[in-house]
Design an enzyme around this catalytic site. Structure first.
Site, mmCIF file in Angstrom:
data_model
loop_
_atom_site.group_PDB
_atom_site.id
_atom_site.type_symbol
_atom_site.label_atom_id
_atom_site.label_comp_id
_atom_site.label_asym_id
_atom_site.label_seq_id
_atom_site.Cartn_x
_atom_site.Cartn_y
_atom_site.Cartn_z
ATOM 1 N N ASP A 1 146.365 139.565 80.999
ATOM 2 C CA ASP A 1 146.994 140.987 80.534
ATOM 3 C C ASP A 1 146.260 142.138 81.232
ATOM 4 O O ASP A 1 145.028 141.883 81.873
ATOM 5 C CB ASP A 1 147.060 140.952 79.023
ATOM 6 C CG ASP A 1 145.733 140.623 78.438
ATOM 7 O OD1 ASP A 1 144.732 140.791 78.990
ATOM 8 O OD2 ASP A 1 145.852 140.377 76.901
ATOM 9 N N ASN B 1 145.491 140.024 64.642
ATOM 10 C CA ASN B 1 146.820 139.648 63.896
ATOM 11 C C ASN B 1 147.397 138.476 64.394
ATOM 12 O O ASN B 1 148.473 137.897 64.361
ATOM 13 C CB ASN B 1 147.741 140.799 64.215
ATOM 14 C CG ASN B 1 147.882 141.031 65.966
ATOM 15 O OD1 ASN B 1 147.165 140.099 66.566
ATOM 16 N ND2 ASN B 1 148.376 142.049 66.464
ATOM 17 N N HIS C 1 147.262 137.778 67.834
ATOM 18 C CA HIS C 1 147.981 137.815 69.098
ATOM 19 C C HIS C 1 146.991 136.735 70.089
ATOM 20 O O HIS C 1 146.018 136.399 69.942
ATOM 21 C CB HIS C 1 148.154 138.997 69.682
ATOM 22 C CG HIS C 1 146.956 139.868 69.966
ATOM 23 N ND1 HIS C 1 146.761 141.194 70.066
ATOM 24 C CD2 HIS C 1 145.489 139.405 70.151
ATOM 25 C CE1 HIS C 1 145.605 141.462 70.368
ATOM 26 N NE2 HIS C 1 144.720 140.298 70.726
ATOM 27 N N GLU D 1 152.024 139.809 70.772
ATOM 28 C CA GLU D 1 151.816 140.372 69.156
ATOM 29 C C GLU D 1 152.841 139.581 68.377
ATOM 30 O O GLU D 1 153.682 138.913 69.027
ATOM 31 C CB GLU D 1 152.089 141.889 69.237
ATOM 32 C CG GLU D 1 151.286 142.841 70.032
ATOM 33 C CD GLU D 1 149.743 143.142 69.705
ATOM 34 O OE1 GLU D 1 149.206 142.240 69.247
ATOM 35 O OE2 GLU D 1 149.183 144.118 69.775
HETATM 36 P P1 PGA Z 1 138.123 140.347 70.993
HETATM 37 O O1 PGA Z 1 139.584 140.261 71.287
HETATM 38 O O2 PGA Z 1 137.317 139.196 71.694
HETATM 39 O O3 PGA Z 1 137.389 141.486 71.474
HETATM 40 O O4 PGA Z 1 137.905 140.038 69.422
HETATM 41 C C1 PGA Z 1 140.464 139.180 71.373
HETATM 42 C C2 PGA Z 1 141.716 139.561 71.743
HETATM 43 O O5 PGA Z 1 142.368 140.414 71.108
HETATM 44 O O6 PGA Z 1 142.491 138.516 72.006
#
Ligand code: PGA
Length: 241
Positions: A67, A136, A138, A143
């Site tokens: 992304d 959440n 994702h 999302e």
């Molecule tokens: P993080 O993010 O490794 O910073 O916890 C993971 C994500 O949001 O996919």
């Protein structure tokens, strides 16, 4: 799905790097799907060490990232292109031209998504896709929603994601872009292997839902239960041990 439980973040980083290193040893011209966020940083450090000591080679590797924020140029310090250059690409012998992310500077959503789907079609199939999981549920920036996404999407980031990511923007939510381009869940599921890395007690509840709850687009990572080759590497805190 296999779950490897490790003691802590340091062990997670080493185990995940070893898993990816094995992939590159078996298939030096692998197409690897990469992820940003805090979780893979330790793994990337370990891959850099292994590359610099000659244990692994990136010269034939192609990477496609999950992304990118819409509206950020690649030289913006919070863009995911910048993150990848800074945390991995510029320290290993991967060719810059073989590294792909969605282009956050394309204004036209349809064009940006079509372009990235074309990239994935052209370089794919992805041999190994690295994923983190958001609070959440994702994966990438897919999302929680009413349906699973298929191809690349322009996503409106949810408040929780923007709050979580404000830490990278000096804590200032207003600086966090509202939208992002993300590889779709259909494309993620087409990867031959998936490696999910998860750390910390604050991820324990969502990880449990993703691994053991119903498969539902309201927990996007739950779809991984349907993939034939997923390795989850999680520390004890994330597994609630
Ligand atoms: P993080 O993010 O490794 O910073 O916890 C993971 C994500 O949001 O996919």
């Amino acid at each position: 799905m296999r779950v490897l439980s490790v003691k802590n973040y340091d062990e997670l980083s080493k185990a995940a790097a070893r898993y990816m290193a094995a992939q590159l040893t078996l298939k030096p011209d692998s197409v690897i799907g990469l992820a940003t966020g805090s979780t893979p940083v330790g793994m990337y450090k370990e891959l850099i060490r292994m590359n610099q000591s000659g244990e692994i080679d990136f010269s034939e590797v192609i990477s496609v990232n999950l992304d990118e924020y819409k509206g950020l140029a690649g030289d913006h310090p919070q863009s995911y292109r910048y993150f990848m250059n800074d945390n991995l690409f510029k320290h290993v012998n991967i060719f810059a031209d073989n590294t792909f992310l969605p282009d956050g500077q394309i204004e036209d959503d349809l064009q940006a998504c079509q372009d990235y789907d074309d990239v994935i079609d052209c370089v794919g199939p992805i041999d190994m896709q690295l994923l983190g999981i958001g609070h959440n549920g994702h994966i990438g920036f897919n999302e929680p929603a009413d349906a699973f996404t298929t191809g690349t999407q322009c996503i409106t980031l949810d408040e929780r994601t923007r709050q979580a990511n404000a830490r990278f923007f000096d804590g200032d939510m207003s600086q966090v872009p509202a939208k992002a381009y993300t590889m779709g869940i259909g494309s993620i599921m087409k990867a031959k292997k998936i490696l999910l890395v998860v750390t910390g007690a604050e991820k324990a509840e969502i990880l449990d839902k993703a691994l053991n709850g119903p498969v539902t687009p309201s927990v996007p990572a739950s779809i991984l239960q349907l993939h034939p080759d997923v390795m989850v590497i999680a520390d004890e805190a994330a597994l609630g041990i």
